[in-house]
Write a protein that holds these residues in place. Structure first.
Motif, PDB file in Angstrom:
ATOM      1  N   VAL A 204      12.088 -15.753  13.599  1.00 44.17           N
ATOM      2  CA  VAL A 204      12.090 -17.128  12.876  1.00 44.17           C
ATOM      3  C   VAL A 204      11.169 -18.048  13.132  1.00 44.17           C
ATOM      4  N   ARG A 205      10.688 -18.088  14.463  1.00 44.08           N
ATOM      5  CA  ARG A 205       9.583 -18.835  14.675  1.00 44.08           C
ATOM      6  C   ARG A 205       8.117 -18.429  13.623  1.00 44.08           C
ATOM      7  N   LYS A 206       7.987 -17.014  13.800  1.00 39.35           N
ATOM      8  CA  LYS A 206       7.072 -16.703  12.996  1.00 39.35           C
ATOM      9  C   LYS A 206       6.997 -16.893  11.540  1.00 39.35           C
ATOM     10  N   VAL A 207       8.241 -16.675  10.892  1.00 35.41           N
ATOM     11  CA  VAL A 207       8.357 -16.958   9.541  1.00 35.41           C
ATOM     12  C   VAL A 207       8.067 -18.434   9.416  1.00 35.41           C
ATOM     13  N   ILE A 208       8.670 -19.507  10.010  1.00 32.46           N
ATOM     14  CA  ILE A 208       8.493 -20.786   9.887  1.00 32.46           C
ATOM     15  C   ILE A 208       6.980 -21.443  10.013  1.00 32.46           C
ATOM     16  N   ARG A 209       6.414 -20.763  11.045  1.00 30.45           N
ATOM     17  CA  ARG A 209       5.014 -21.315  11.393  1.00 30.45           C
ATOM     18  C   ARG A 209       3.898 -20.600  10.532  1.00 30.45           C
ATOM     19  N   THR A 210       4.079 -19.752   9.849  1.00 31.00           N
ATOM     20  CA  THR A 210       3.233 -18.960   9.002  1.00 31.00           C
ATOM     21  C   THR A 210       3.467 -18.980   7.426  1.00 31.00           C
ATOM     22  N   GLY A 211       2.679 -18.990   6.645  1.00 26.01           N
ATOM     23  CA  GLY A 211       3.264 -19.174   5.325  1.00 26.01           C
ATOM     24  C   GLY A 211       3.349 -17.729   4.614  1.00 26.01           C
ATOM     25  N   ILE A 212       3.265 -16.876   5.647  1.00 25.51           N
ATOM     26  CA  ILE A 212       3.498 -15.541   4.820  1.00 25.51           C
ATOM     27  C   ILE A 212       4.849 -15.222   4.139  1.00 25.51           C
ATOM     28  N   THR A 213       5.075 -14.722   3.055  1.00 23.65           N
ATOM     29  CA  THR A 213       6.239 -14.505   2.257  1.00 23.65           C
ATOM     30  C   THR A 213       6.476 -13.133   2.397  1.00 23.65           C
ATOM     31  N   GLU A 214       5.980 -12.193   3.158  1.00 22.41           N
ATOM     32  CA  GLU A 214       6.288 -10.678   3.244  1.00 22.41           C
ATOM     33  C   GLU A 214       5.737 -10.225   4.317  1.00 22.41           C
ATOM     34  N   PHE A 215       6.354  -9.489   5.037  1.00 26.11           N
ATOM     35  CA  PHE A 215       5.847  -8.499   6.403  1.00 26.11           C
ATOM     36  C   PHE A 215       5.476  -7.251   5.882  1.00 26.11           C
ATOM     37  N   THR A 216       4.571  -6.615   6.133  1.00 26.41           N
ATOM     38  CA  THR A 216       4.304  -5.384   5.849  1.00 26.41           C
ATOM     39  C   THR A 216       3.678  -4.790   7.120  1.00 26.41           C
ATOM     40  N   TYR A 217       3.909  -3.295   7.421  1.00 25.02           N
ATOM     41  CA  TYR A 217       3.147  -2.821   8.560  1.00 25.02           C
ATOM     42  C   TYR A 217       2.674  -1.399   7.924  1.00 25.02           C
ATOM     43  N   THR A 218       1.555  -1.025   8.467  1.00 22.54           N
ATOM     44  CA  THR A 218       0.779   0.110   7.880  1.00 22.54           C
ATOM     45  C   THR A 218       0.246   1.016   9.196  1.00 22.54           C
ATOM     46  N   ARG A 219       0.712   1.950   9.222  1.00 24.86           N
ATOM     47  CA  ARG A 219       0.157   2.829  10.260  1.00 24.86           C
ATOM     48  C   ARG A 219      -1.375   3.309  10.173  1.00 24.86           C
ATOM     49  N   THR A 220      -2.121   3.050  11.261  1.00 29.60           N
ATOM     50  CA  THR A 220      -3.634   3.405  10.911  1.00 29.60           C
ATOM     51  C   THR A 220      -3.697   4.969  11.370  1.00 29.60           C
ATOM     52  N   VAL A 221      -3.095   5.527  12.145  1.00 37.23           N
ATOM     53  CA  VAL A 221      -3.256   6.756  12.498  1.00 37.23           C
ATOM     54  C   VAL A 221      -1.924   7.566  12.796  1.00 37.23           C
ATOM     55  N   GLN A 222      -1.703   8.732  11.964  1.00 34.07           N
ATOM     56  CA  GLN A 222      -0.400   9.351  12.183  1.00 34.07           C
ATOM     57  C   GLN A 222      -0.461  10.252  13.372  1.00 34.07           C
ATOM     58  N   PRO A 223       0.541  10.098  14.252  1.00 36.57           N
ATOM     59  CA  PRO A 223       0.441  10.804  15.534  1.00 36.57           C
ATOM     60  C   PRO A 223       0.740  12.220  15.269  1.00 36.57           C
TER      61      PRO A 223
END
Length: 62
Positions: free
Chosen positions: A35-54
């Motif tokens: 909740v803190r992260k959403v309020i303090r940043t102006g980001i409207t969408e969170f994404t995660y991309t994996r850099t290396v596939q184990p």
């Protein structure tokens, strides 16, 4: 993973209705960190991309 609608709910509850972080956490069943992260940043969408596939560790079966 948070979706855009949940992020919009959090921002609406905090900025228009004036609710605190702890109250929002209880209502939406989210952690205070999120909740803190959403309020303090102006980001409207969170994404995660994996850099290396184990690779699987097969050992002798390779």
């Amino acid at each position: 993973m948070l979706i855009v609608e949940t992020i919009a709910k959090i921002r609406r509850l905090h900025f228009t209705e004036g609710k605190g972080i702890k109250t929002i956490c209880r209502d939406l069943k989210l952690s205070k960190k999120v909740v803190r992260k959403v309020i303090r940043t102006g980001i409207t969408e969170f994404t995660y991309t994996r850099t290396v596939q184990p690779r699987p560790k097969l050992g002798a079966w390779l």
